[in-house]
Design a protein around this motif. Structure first.
Motif, PDB file in Angstrom:
ATOM      1  N   ALA A  95       0.830  -1.209   0.000  1.00  0.00           N
ATOM      2  CA  ALA A  95       0.000   0.000   0.000  1.00  0.00           C
ATOM      3  C   ALA A  95       0.865   1.260   0.000  1.00  0.00           C
ATOM      4  O   ALA A  95       0.338   2.361  -0.018  1.00  0.00           O
ATOM      5  N   GLY A  96       2.197   1.088   0.057  1.00  0.00           N
ATOM      6  CA  GLY A  96       3.108   2.221   0.064  1.00  0.00           C
ATOM      7  C   GLY A  96       3.473   2.726   1.442  1.00  0.00           C
ATOM      8  O   GLY A  96       4.210   3.696   1.575  1.00  0.00           O
ATOM      9  N   ASN A  97       2.972   2.075   2.498  1.00  0.00           N
ATOM     10  CA  ASN A  97       3.304   2.476   3.865  1.00  0.00           C
ATOM     11  C   ASN A  97       4.748   2.126   4.194  1.00  0.00           C
ATOM     12  O   ASN A  97       5.277   1.115   3.726  1.00  0.00           O
ATOM     13  N   ILE A  98       5.351   2.937   5.027  1.00  0.00           N
ATOM     14  CA  ILE A  98       6.673   2.637   5.569  1.00  0.00           C
ATOM     15  C   ILE A  98       6.452   1.721   6.770  1.00  0.00           C
ATOM     16  O   ILE A  98       5.650   2.028   7.651  1.00  0.00           O
ATOM     17  N   VAL A  99       7.160   0.594   6.804  1.00  0.00           N
ATOM     18  CA  VAL A  99       6.971  -0.395   7.865  1.00  0.00           C
ATOM     19  C   VAL A  99       8.318  -0.752   8.489  1.00  0.00           C
ATOM     20  O   VAL A  99       9.282  -1.049   7.781  1.00  0.00           O
ATOM     21  N   SER A 150       1.968   6.051   7.243  1.00  0.00           N
ATOM     22  CA  SER A 150       1.316   6.281   5.959  1.00  0.00           C
ATOM     23  C   SER A 150       2.117   7.301   5.178  1.00  0.00           C
ATOM     24  O   SER A 150       2.557   8.305   5.731  1.00  0.00           O
ATOM     25  N   PRO A 151       2.283   7.059   3.886  1.00  0.00           N
ATOM     26  CA  PRO A 151       3.105   7.963   3.083  1.00  0.00           C
ATOM     27  C   PRO A 151       2.329   9.215   2.665  1.00  0.00           C
ATOM     28  O   PRO A 151       1.107   9.277   2.793  1.00  0.00           O
ATOM     29  N   SER A 152       3.071  10.165   2.138  1.00  0.00           N
ATOM     30  CA  SER A 152       2.418  11.303   1.491  1.00  0.00           C
ATOM     31  C   SER A 152       1.910  10.817   0.134  1.00  0.00           C
ATOM     32  O   SER A 152       2.152   9.680  -0.263  1.00  0.00           O
ATOM     33  N   ASP A 153       1.246  11.651  -0.593  1.00  0.00           N
ATOM     34  CA  ASP A 153       0.737  11.277  -1.907  1.00  0.00           C
ATOM     35  C   ASP A 153       1.843  10.987  -2.916  1.00  0.00           C
ATOM     36  O   ASP A 153       1.603  10.341  -3.925  1.00  0.00           O
ATOM     37  N   LEU A 154       3.056  11.459  -2.657  1.00  0.00           N
ATOM     38  CA  LEU A 154       4.141  11.289  -3.619  1.00  0.00           C
ATOM     39  C   LEU A 154       4.823   9.932  -3.509  1.00  0.00           C
ATOM     40  O   LEU A 154       5.417   9.464  -4.453  1.00  0.00           O
ATOM     41  N   ARG A 155       4.795   9.328  -2.354  1.00  0.00           N
ATOM     42  CA  ARG A 155       5.301   7.972  -2.104  1.00  0.00           C
ATOM     43  C   ARG A 155       6.754   7.739  -2.501  1.00  0.00           C
ATOM     44  O   ARG A 155       7.116   6.676  -2.992  1.00  0.00           O
ATOM     45  N   ASP A 160      10.744  19.018   0.215  1.00  0.00           N
ATOM     46  CA  ASP A 160       9.748  18.688   1.241  1.00  0.00           C
ATOM     47  C   ASP A 160       8.505  19.579   1.123  1.00  0.00           C
ATOM     48  O   ASP A 160       8.184  20.365   2.016  1.00  0.00           O
ATOM     49  N   PRO A 161       7.757  19.476   0.004  1.00  0.00           N
ATOM     50  CA  PRO A 161       6.635  20.390  -0.249  1.00  0.00           C
ATOM     51  C   PRO A 161       5.515  20.341   0.791  1.00  0.00           C
ATOM     52  O   PRO A 161       4.764  21.301   0.921  1.00  0.00           O
TER      53      PRO A 161
END
Length: 138
Positions: A50-54, A79-84, A112-113
């Motif tokens: 899902a793109g999460n950092i674990v 949970s990541p930002s939209d940019l992943r 880091d927007p």
């Protein structure tokens, strides 16, 4: 895993079904704590499907050449930002204190927007350190 100069047929840890790929995602780091030889537990940093950092802890099986993928204990999920991208990915144990250190990326985008690194309420863009035993991770 290489042993005695040869690649073993069975991977040390196979979590390929949990790990996303491509770009700046995937299996990012593995760290073995002091005392690994007697404790048999180690830590992995990856991005999930899902793109999460674990950050997860695993343990070795009775066979010291194979870890148990079913032993996963998730220590931290972000949970990541939209940019992943810009997921970070460094894990290591301090040589003097035995603490687990990790560096988490800012979640993506040049400069880091989303301001994650500057936001004390965000887990993205941070460095963490702590005792795994004090955190309730046996």
């Amino acid at each position: 895993m290489f042993k005695d100069g040869a690649l073993l047929a069975t991977p040390y840890l196979d979590i390929g079904g949990r790990v996303s790929c491509c770009g700046e995602r995937g299996l990012l780091s593995v760290a073995f704590p002091p005392g690994f030889g007697t404790g048999g537990r180690f830590f992995v940093y990856y991005t999930d499907t899902a793109g999460n950092i674990v950050i997860a802890r695993y343990r070795v099986t009775d066979n010291p050449d194979v870890a148990d993928p079913a032993s996963e204990q998730i220590v931290l999920a972000i949970s990541p930002s939209d940019l992943r991208n810009h997921n970070g990915g460094q894990l290591g144990f301090g040589p003097n204190d035995g603490y687990l250190y990790l560096g988490v990326g800012d979640g993506g985008g040049g400069g880091d927007p989303f301001g994650n690194a500057q936001n004390p309420g965000a887990l993205l863009g941070k460095a963490f350190a702590g005792s795994t035993s004090r955190a309730g991770i046996p």
